[in-house]
Scaffold this active site. Structure first.
Site, PDB file in Angstrom:
ATOM      1  N   ASP A 129      13.874  -8.161  14.112  1.00 30.31           N
ATOM      2  CA  ASP A 129      14.300  -9.668  14.707  1.00 30.31           C
ATOM      3  C   ASP A 129      13.198 -10.079  15.975  1.00 30.31           C
ATOM      4  O   ASP A 129      13.744  -9.463  17.071  1.00 30.31           O
ATOM      5  CB  ASP A 129      15.462  -9.773  14.984  1.00 30.31           C
ATOM      6  CG  ASP A 129      16.446  -8.787  15.686  1.00 30.31           C
ATOM      7  OD1 ASP A 129      16.811  -7.498  16.031  1.00 30.31           O
ATOM      8  OD2 ASP A 129      17.337  -9.512  16.032  1.00 30.31           O
ATOM      9  N   GLU A 171      19.036  -7.509  15.723  1.00 32.08           N
ATOM     10  CA  GLU A 171      19.529  -6.598  16.898  1.00 32.08           C
ATOM     11  C   GLU A 171      19.886  -7.448  18.247  1.00 32.08           C
ATOM     12  O   GLU A 171      21.435  -6.928  18.667  1.00 32.08           O
ATOM     13  CB  GLU A 171      18.602  -5.879  17.811  1.00 32.08           C
ATOM     14  CG  GLU A 171      18.893  -4.466  18.609  1.00 32.08           C
ATOM     15  CD  GLU A 171      19.321  -5.163  20.090  1.00 32.08           C
ATOM     16  OE1 GLU A 171      20.211  -5.627  21.174  1.00 32.08           O
ATOM     17  OE2 GLU A 171      18.175  -6.436  20.259  1.00 32.08           O
TER      18      GLU A 171
HETATM   19 ZN   LIG Z   1      16.347  -8.787  23.148  1.00 34.35          ZN
HETATM   20 ZN   LIG Z   2      15.358  -5.673  22.304  1.00 34.46          ZN
END
Ligand SMILES: [Zn+2]
Ligand SMILES: [Zn+2]
Length: 388
Positions: free
Chosen positions: A78, A135
């Site tokens: 991401d 994440e």
């Molecule tokens: Zn980050």
């Molecule tokens: Zn990262």
């Protein structure tokens, strides 16, 4: 094929892939383009590919020989809601989004390792390459684990890395035990009584009360937590008011909280709630606290960290491998994979000139020179773990 030759041959394509990811950043759980590319690429390399875990997550599985051992390696896919300011010719084509944490590089590295592992077939067992979404915010790792990641793809051990522009290029920084902190967020709303700025006696000023809360919060780590227990309380935002002659109705204070020890984590929450409530009360006001627990601490396992260190020293030489003297206060949802399976998370340094922008900076760009190192290391680590 020799590992270095295999990697050198694939590097121009891999750099192009990384820059294509960079130009097309996607937020957590919306990495549809990235995820589809990863799935197609793995399929073409002969991996068995599973999509749809945590919406956009992908797992590529490759077995070789008769061995029953298995290893999982994770990359995150991401990007961040940051407007890119790199001026690169492959800069983000999506306004307001950019790969400012290098997850474009992490994903490309693991795809590079996928190619080398598939070409060499120099292992005995099963490799699961885990490409996770979200994440940065939504905890894609936890969603994948909750959706049965390790029941469907049993891993004897799991590993992950993060590039780090604050560490020397090619340095492996690792440690046994806690390496990244738990993170929580408190939103404190001070409910006052607005009115004319010239008549403060007729109002209850939430700005003055909020300022007092901000100062009192500075005592939590200093006065309530053991000096040897690492923790952070950061007031990251204070929103109130609009003009000098208006006393506003409300003030909002947003607090970021980091810790490692669960008991410290509880104590931080208890003290922050109490300070907000009691300070407000002392001003004749009321404060409400919305306290949200986010990622748990990332805690490495000893045997897997020993194996990681050994492999890194063999790979890069002892002078390029350091044991961190203290953990980082940042956070990482790989924590949830490490709660389910033994494993280890480490940093790979990418600093060359010292001018590099830090992670999450609008001028940051993943260092492509790190790709061959990451590819070769993941390949060696997997092959060593599943040695014939
Ligand atoms: Zn980050
Ligand atoms: Zn990262």
């Amino acid at each position: 094929m020799k590992l270095s030759a295999s990697i050198d041959n694939a590097m121009p394509e891999l750099v192009a892939i990384r820059r294509d990811f960079h130009a097309h950043p996607e937020l957590g759980l919306a990495e549809t383009r990235t995820s589809a590319f990863v799935a197609r690429h793995l399929e073409a390399l002969g991996f068995e590919v599973t999509t749809g875990l945590a919406k956009t997550g992908v797992v590529g599985t490759l077995s070789c020989g008769t061995g029953s051992r298995s290893i999982g390696i994770r990359a995150d896919m991401d990007a961040l809601p940051i407007a890119e300011e790199t001026g690169l010719d492959y800069a983000s084509k999506t306004p307001g989004l950019m790969h400012a944490c290098g997850h474009d590089g992490h994903t490309a590295m693991l795809l590079g390792a996928a190619r080398a592992l598939a070409e060499r077939k120099n292992f005995n067992g099963t490799i699961h390459l885990i490409f996770q979404p979200a994440e940065e915010n939504a905890g894609g790792a936890k969603i994948m684990v909750d959706e049965g990641l390790f029941e469907r793809f049993p891993c004897d051990a799991v590993f992950a890395l993060h590039n780090e522009p604050n560490l020397p290029f090619g340095q492996f920084a690792l440690c046994d035990g806690p390496i990244m902190a738990a993170v929580d967020e408190a939103r404190i709303t001070v409910h006052g009584r607005g009115g004319h700025g010239a008549e403060p006696q007729e109002t209850a000023d939430p700005i003055v009360c909020g300022a007092s809360i901000v100062m009192a919060l500075q005592t939590v780590v200093a006065r309530n937590i053991h000096p040897m227990d690492p923790s952070v309380v950061t007031v990251g935002a204070f929103h109130a008011g609009s003009a000098s002659n208006i006393i506003p109705e409300r003030a909002e204070i947003v607090v970021g909280i980091r810790s490692f020890d669960p008991a410290v984590r509880d104590e931080l929450e208890r003290r922050i709630r109490m300070i907000a409530k009691s300070q407000a009360q002392s001003f004749g006001m009321r404060a409400t606290v919305d306290y949200e627990r986010s990622y748990d601490a990332t805690v490495n396992h000893k045997a897997e960290t020993d194996f990681l260190r050994e492999t890194a020293i063999r790979f890069a030489g002892a002078d390029h491998v350091v044991d961190l003297q203290r953990p980082f206060m940042g956070s990482e949802d790989f924590a949830y994979m490490l709660k389910e399976r033994p494993g280890s998370y480490f940093f790979l340094g990418s600093r060359v000139t010292g001018e590099e922008k830090s992670l999450h900076h609008p001028g940051y760009n993943f260092n492509d020179d790190l790709l061959p190192i990451g590819v070769a290391f993941w390949t060696e680590l997997a092959e060593a773990y599943l040695a014939r």
